[in-house]
Each structure stands twice: as C-alpha cells, then as structure tokens.
Design a protein around this motif. Structure first.
Motif, mmCIF file in Angstrom:
data_model
loop_
_atom_site.group_PDB
_atom_site.id
_atom_site.type_symbol
_atom_site.label_atom_id
_atom_site.label_comp_id
_atom_site.label_asym_id
_atom_site.label_seq_id
_atom_site.Cartn_x
_atom_site.Cartn_y
_atom_site.Cartn_z
ATOM 1 N N ASP A 33 0.806 -1.220 0.000
ATOM 2 C CA ASP A 33 0.000 0.000 0.000
ATOM 3 C C ASP A 33 0.841 1.272 0.000
ATOM 4 O O ASP A 33 0.316 2.369 0.059
ATOM 5 C CB ASP A 33 -0.982 0.005 1.185
ATOM 6 N N GLY A 34 2.164 1.157 -0.050
ATOM 7 C CA GLY A 34 3.026 2.329 -0.104
ATOM 8 C C GLY A 34 3.336 2.921 1.259
ATOM 9 O O GLY A 34 3.924 3.993 1.335
ATOM 10 N N SER A 35 2.952 2.266 2.327
ATOM 11 C CA SER A 35 3.264 2.768 3.662
ATOM 12 C C SER A 35 4.766 2.782 3.874
ATOM 13 O O SER A 35 5.487 1.923 3.393
ATOM 14 C CB SER A 35 2.624 1.884 4.738
ATOM 15 N N LYS A 36 5.204 3.780 4.609
ATOM 16 C CA LYS A 36 6.623 3.900 4.886
ATOM 17 C C LYS A 36 6.805 3.831 6.398
ATOM 18 O O LYS A 36 6.281 4.672 7.131
ATOM 19 C CB LYS A 36 7.156 5.220 4.320
ATOM 20 N N LYS A 141 10.610 13.199 14.820
ATOM 21 C CA LYS A 141 9.507 13.871 14.119
ATOM 22 C C LYS A 141 10.029 14.647 12.917
ATOM 23 O O LYS A 141 9.403 14.638 11.845
ATOM 24 C CB LYS A 141 8.759 14.808 15.072
ATOM 25 N N GLN A 142 11.165 15.298 13.076
ATOM 26 C CA GLN A 142 11.751 16.068 11.977
ATOM 27 C C GLN A 142 12.069 15.147 10.794
ATOM 28 O O GLN A 142 11.729 15.457 9.645
ATOM 29 C CB GLN A 142 13.024 16.760 12.479
ATOM 30 N N ILE A 143 12.677 14.011 11.066
ATOM 31 C CA ILE A 143 13.014 13.055 10.001
ATOM 32 C C ILE A 143 11.740 12.464 9.403
ATOM 33 O O ILE A 143 11.610 12.358 8.172
ATOM 34 C CB ILE A 143 13.928 11.931 10.552
ATOM 35 N N ALA A 144 10.792 12.087 10.258
ATOM 36 C CA ALA A 144 9.542 11.476 9.775
ATOM 37 C C ALA A 144 8.785 12.414 8.844
ATOM 38 O O ALA A 144 8.278 11.986 7.803
ATOM 39 C CB ALA A 144 8.666 11.078 10.957
ATOM 40 N N GLU A 145 8.724 13.687 9.203
ATOM 41 C CA GLU A 145 8.019 14.653 8.352
ATOM 42 C C GLU A 145 8.790 14.926 7.069
ATOM 43 O O GLU A 145 8.210 14.996 5.987
ATOM 44 C CB GLU A 145 7.775 15.949 9.124
ATOM 45 N N ALA A 146 10.102 15.062 7.164
ATOM 46 C CA ALA A 146 10.919 15.364 5.983
ATOM 47 C C ALA A 146 10.934 14.203 4.995
ATOM 48 O O ALA A 146 10.920 14.416 3.779
ATOM 49 C CB ALA A 146 12.344 15.707 6.405
ATOM 50 N N TYR A 149 7.489 9.497 6.534
ATOM 51 C CA TYR A 149 7.217 8.203 7.150
ATOM 52 C C TYR A 149 5.804 8.200 7.698
ATOM 53 O O TYR A 149 5.329 9.194 8.235
ATOM 54 C CB TYR A 149 8.198 7.915 8.300
ATOM 55 N N ASP A 150 5.126 7.069 7.541
ATOM 56 C CA ASP A 150 3.788 6.919 8.090
ATOM 57 C C ASP A 150 3.838 6.526 9.561
ATOM 58 O O ASP A 150 2.956 6.897 10.335
ATOM 59 C CB ASP A 150 3.011 5.841 7.314
ATOM 60 N N MET A 151 4.868 5.784 9.932
ATOM 61 C CA MET A 151 4.986 5.336 11.312
ATOM 62 C C MET A 151 6.456 5.110 11.643
ATOM 63 O O MET A 151 7.210 4.583 10.831
ATOM 64 C CB MET A 151 4.210 4.037 11.522
ATOM 65 N N VAL A 152 6.846 5.518 12.877
ATOM 66 C CA VAL A 152 8.203 5.281 13.366
ATOM 67 C C VAL A 152 8.090 4.608 14.726
ATOM 68 O O VAL A 152 7.454 5.136 15.631
ATOM 69 C CB VAL A 152 9.005 6.603 13.491
ATOM 70 N N ILE A 164 15.011 -0.253 7.449
ATOM 71 C CA ILE A 164 14.074 0.730 8.004
ATOM 72 C C ILE A 164 14.599 1.410 9.267
ATOM 73 O O ILE A 164 13.915 2.236 9.852
ATOM 74 C CB ILE A 164 12.693 0.099 8.302
ATOM 75 N N ASP A 165 15.840 1.088 9.678
ATOM 76 C CA ASP A 165 16.419 1.673 10.893
ATOM 77 C C ASP A 165 16.974 3.067 10.583
ATOM 78 O O ASP A 165 17.907 3.218 9.798
ATOM 79 C CB ASP A 165 17.532 0.758 11.418
ATOM 80 N N ILE A 166 16.376 4.088 11.177
ATOM 81 C CA ILE A 166 16.810 5.471 10.950
ATOM 82 C C ILE A 166 17.556 6.026 12.164
ATOM 83 O O ILE A 166 17.730 7.236 12.297
ATOM 84 C CB ILE A 166 15.618 6.387 10.580
#
Length: 176
Positions: A33-36, A141-146, A149-152, A164-166
């Motif tokens: 479904d393209g979720s990240k 949050k900064q990385i997820a928004e930039a 990402y749908d979920m961290v 998927i490890d950031i």
C-alpha cells in the motif's frame, strides 16, 4: 557504584513492542500500500548520542563527591568492624557492647545515606533522560516529516531490518 548505576540509563518501557507485534501480524495484508515505516533504537540513542553522553558525564560529576564519601564511610565501617573482631577477645563485655552499638549506629547511618544517594541519583538520571528523550522525539519527528514516514517505532528487543532503521539519522541530528 556510581558508574554501574548510571549505566542503567538505557532501560525504557516496552509498550512499543506490543504495537510492533500487532502491526507485524497485519503487515502482509498491507505490504503493497506504499506505507513507509521506520525504526529507532532508543538504546543506541541513549548510549551513542552526544546529549546522552553529556548527561552521563554531568551526573557522574554531580554525584562523584557523595559516592566517594560513601566509599570512605564503608571503608571506615569495615575497619571498625575488623578492629572489634580483633579486639573482642581482650576487651570487657561492656566495651564490646558499646562498640557493637556504635557500629550498629554507623551502619544504620551508612544504609540511610546510601539509600538517599540512590534515590537522588535515580531522580537526576530520570530528569536528564527525559531531556534526551524529548530531543530525540523532536529529531524523529523532523526526520519522519521530511522523509514522509507513516509510522516510526522507537524501541528495542525485536527484529528490525537495517533497511528501516533510521537511528543513524537521529544520532546525526542529536550530535550536531
């Protein structure tokens, strides 16, 4: 003693583990479904991030004097107990009872100071931990928004693909 107490700086609750398990069971149904989704290792953040290292150093410096005083008091207590054992055969019963009472009082005082030390250390560690985690959450949050990402997930203890490890990205922001 101080360093071993501070090393437990990385223990965190594992509520996210439940969420990971629940989502991993549902993941195959939504695989295309393209979720990240991404993951951040809290343990690594608290071990490797400069703010976490600075917090540990700050706490060590803040509590080192009291730790040294406790170590000195423990040595004194042991020396007095050894002296009482050694002299026990040659001193009177009343003198032995007096020294045992003094030793008991010193031990109670030592136990109280040790308990207060641990409580104060835990409180300060939790305060510093909260600051580091707050900064970590902002970086996530900064990385997820930039990167959209749908979920961290932020927790350890489950398998996570390095894909998927950031955590390295979060560390990079925290270490600036």
């Amino acid at each position: 003693m101080l360093k071993s107490l501070i090393k437990s700086f990385t223990s965190l609750p594992s509520a996210a583990l439940l969420a990971v398990c629940a989502l991993s069971a549902a993941a195959p149904a939504h695989a295309d479904d393209g979720s990240k989704i991404a993951f951040v290792s809290s343990e690594r953040i608290l071990r490797e991030a400069n703010p976490a290292k600075a917090a540990q150093s700050k706490i060590e410096a803040e509590f080192s004097k009291r730790d040294k005083e406790l170590q000195d008091q423990a040595a004194t207590l042991k020396a007095k107990a050894d002296k009482l054992d050694k002299d026990s055969a040659v001193i009177s019963d009343s003198e032995r009872t007096k020294r045992q009472r003094e030793l008991g009082d010193l031990d109670k005082d030592f136990q109280r100071k040790q308990r207060e030390f641990r409580e104060d250390l835990n409180q300060r560690r939790n305060e510093e931990l909260a600051i580091v985690l707050e900064r970590s959450t902002k970086a996530i949050k900064q990385i997820a928004e930039a990167e959209k990402y749908d979920m961290v997930f932020q927790e350890g203890g489950v398998y996570v693909s390095p894909r998927i490890d950031i955590t390295d990205k979060v560390l990079k922001i925290l270490n600036k």
